[in-house]
Design an enzyme around this catalytic site. Structure first.
Site, PDB file in Angstrom:
ATOM      1  N   HIS A  32       0.866  -1.188   0.000  1.00  0.00           N
ATOM      2  CA  HIS A  32       0.000   0.000   0.000  1.00  0.00           C
ATOM      3  C   HIS A  32       0.898   1.232   0.000  1.00  0.00           C
ATOM      4  CE1 HIS A  32      -3.703  -2.288   0.363  1.00  0.00           C
ATOM      5  NE2 HIS A  32      -3.004  -3.123   1.107  1.00  0.00           N
ATOM      6  N   GLY A  79      -5.348   1.063   4.944  1.00  0.00           N
ATOM      7  CA  GLY A  79      -6.143   1.206   6.158  1.00  0.00           C
ATOM      8  C   GLY A  79      -7.446   1.946   5.933  1.00  0.00           C
ATOM      9  N   THR A  95      -9.136  -1.555   1.040  1.00  0.00           N
ATOM     10  CA  THR A  95     -10.492  -1.255   1.503  1.00  0.00           C
ATOM     11  C   THR A  95     -10.912   0.157   1.118  1.00  0.00           C
ATOM     12  OG1 THR A  95      -9.877  -2.504   3.476  1.00  0.00           O
ATOM     13  CG2 THR A  95     -12.001  -1.396   3.515  1.00  0.00           C
ATOM     14  N   TYR A 113     -10.369  -2.878  -3.618  1.00  0.00           N
ATOM     15  CA  TYR A 113     -11.250  -3.937  -3.126  1.00  0.00           C
ATOM     16  C   TYR A 113     -12.528  -4.087  -3.967  1.00  0.00           C
ATOM     17  CZ  TYR A 113      -9.473  -5.327   1.547  1.00  0.00           C
ATOM     18  OH  TYR A 113      -8.771  -5.864   2.596  1.00  0.00           O
ATOM     19  N   ARG A 133      -4.158 -17.120   5.477  1.00  0.00           N
ATOM     20  CA  ARG A 133      -4.849 -16.548   6.639  1.00  0.00           C
ATOM     21  C   ARG A 133      -5.739 -17.556   7.344  1.00  0.00           C
ATOM     22  NH1 ARG A 133      -7.754 -11.534   4.681  1.00  0.00           N
ATOM     23  NH2 ARG A 133      -8.154 -11.335   6.895  1.00  0.00           N
ATOM     24  N   ASP A 150       2.182  -6.851   2.371  1.00  0.00           N
ATOM     25  CA  ASP A 150       1.063  -5.970   2.748  1.00  0.00           C
ATOM     26  C   ASP A 150       1.566  -4.706   3.446  1.00  0.00           C
ATOM     27  OD1 ASP A 150      -1.605  -5.279   2.641  1.00  0.00           O
ATOM     28  OD2 ASP A 150      -2.318  -6.932   3.866  1.00  0.00           O
TER      29      ASP A 150
END
Ligand code: ZN
Length: 399
Positions: free
Chosen positions: A65, A70, A101, A132, A229, A285
């Site tokens: 990012h 965030g 997001t 996203y 994950r 990430d």
């Protein structure tokens, strides 16, 4: 640009080449061989003697990012953009920037600007159109035109599936955006992949399996990330890799007893599975928020991803006895092949002079990006434009 002669490097290209000397100039590796002669003084070359330390291709962090990510827990949770040495001090010399997001307060213009800023500062950088959500964030109005006409955009991502934050894309919607991305890749020679954010949802990779079953799109177009994950999700991902997808492991922190594999565990499991070794990558990430949600979908706690997680993962793998040449492709050549970045990920004459030197413990000691030294004996030599002043510390670089 200055010429540099690197002597006595134990080269992993990523395959082990043994002791080599390397001549860097004009941002490229001009020559690699043994027993290089001293260069005439008139060339003004500097010489670095590595005394047998290991020299690797610069790490390619395929999920960053770059503008800061965030925003899941209010506007105050928008993460600031990491600065140059956040990447270089951990051996990352190439990044792929993306939106997550928050693809509304942040946009593709901002992303392209930041990719270009990092390039000006000496890093190699590309980006993904979209984020996203659907319809995807673009500059031109279509991902196909963004990829066709905007040099640094090479694919689409991170498009979220199996996540409460996603647009809940249908199969048809996924196929449409994947086809646009694939065709743009054909037109331009760019990667043309859809980098898919996987959430915790029980549907897992079902949508991708159906996309493969019901379309002519090649499997390589679908590139799921965060697949470690959940443990069951990782098993699904390995099966997809057998079908031709490249899967991306995220080097996020994993708590004791959590239903997840940390990146080192995941890579070992992948390599042991017998799935094709070239179809796995690891990304960080960096700059992204790593939120933990409660059952109501509220953020319970937050962490921030950092590019140093790649070097930490590699060091952990080495400490566990994994051979460097087995671990390294997931951080270098596999990523370059998936992203169609021919000058990256390998140490070969003519490639970009992006290198990482690690010491006996596997820690990053020296970094060259585009032939220029960025880190020497653990000390950062080049900072980003707004780094270094007391008011502008790179807080996202803290481990
Ligand atoms: Zn994500």
């Amino acid at each position: 640009m200055k010429t540099t002669l690197v002597r006595n490097a134990d080269v992993y290209a990523p395959e082990p080449l043994g002791r080599r000397d390397l001549l860097l100039g004009g941002g490229k590796l001009l020559w690699i061989g043994t027993d290089a002669p001293d260069l005439p003084e008139a060339f003004g070359a500097s010489t670095v003697d590595l005394r047998g330390r290991r020299l690797l291709p610069g790490f390619i962090d395929g999920h960053v990012h770059v503008t800061g990510g965030g925003g899941e827990a209010g506007f105050a949770s928008r993460v600031p953009a990491p600065m140059l040495s956040h990447y270089t001090r951990s051996g990352v010399t190439t990044v792929v920037g993306l939106l997550g997001t928050d693809d509304v307060a942040r946009g593709i213009r901002d992303l392209v600007a930041q990719v270009n800023a990092l390039r000006e500062e000496g890093l190699s950088a590309w980006g993904y159109a979209g984020g996203y959500h659907l319809p995807p964030a673009t500059i031109t109005g279509s991902v196909r035109a963004d990829l066709a006409f905007i040099d640094c955009l090479i694919g689409v991502g991170e498009l979220a599936i199996s996540d409460h934050r996603s647009s809940q894309p249908t199969l048809d919607e996924l196929l449409r955006i994947a086809s646009e991305t694939h065709v743009a890749g054909l037109m331009t020679g760019k990667a043309g992949i859809v980098h898919l954010h996987l959430g915790d949802g029980a549907r897992g990779l079902d949508l991708v399996r159906r996309a493969l079953d019901q379309s002519e799109l090649p499997p390589r177009v679908f590139n799921p990330t965060h697949v470690n994950r959940r443990k069951a999700l990782f098993d699904e991902a390995i099966e997809l890799a057998r079908r031709g997808c490249t899967i991306d492991i995220t080097a996020f922190p994993v708590a004791e007893g959590e239903d997840a594999w940390n990146a080192a565990d995941a890579l070992v499991r992948y390599l042991d599975s017998g799935a094709p070794r070239e179809r796995v990558t690891v990304s960080s990430d960096a700059g992204g928020c790593l939120p933990c949600f409660d059952a109501e979908g509220r953020v319970a706690s937050m962490d921030v991803g950092h590019s140093g997680a790649l070097a930490d993962t590699l060091q952990e793998l080495l400490a566990r006895g994994v051979a460097l040449e087995d671990a390294l492709p997931a951080f270098t050549s596999n990523v370059a092949d998936l992203l169609r970045l021919p000058g990256k990920g390998r140490i070969v004459a003519g490639a970009d002079a992006d290198f990482v030197v690690i010491d006996g413990s596997g820690a990053v000691s020296d970094v060259f990006a585009g032939g220029r030294p960025h880190l020497r004996n653990g000390a950062v030599l080049r900072h980003g434009t707004f780094e270094g002043s007391s008011r502008h510390n790179d807080q996202t670089g803290a481990h």
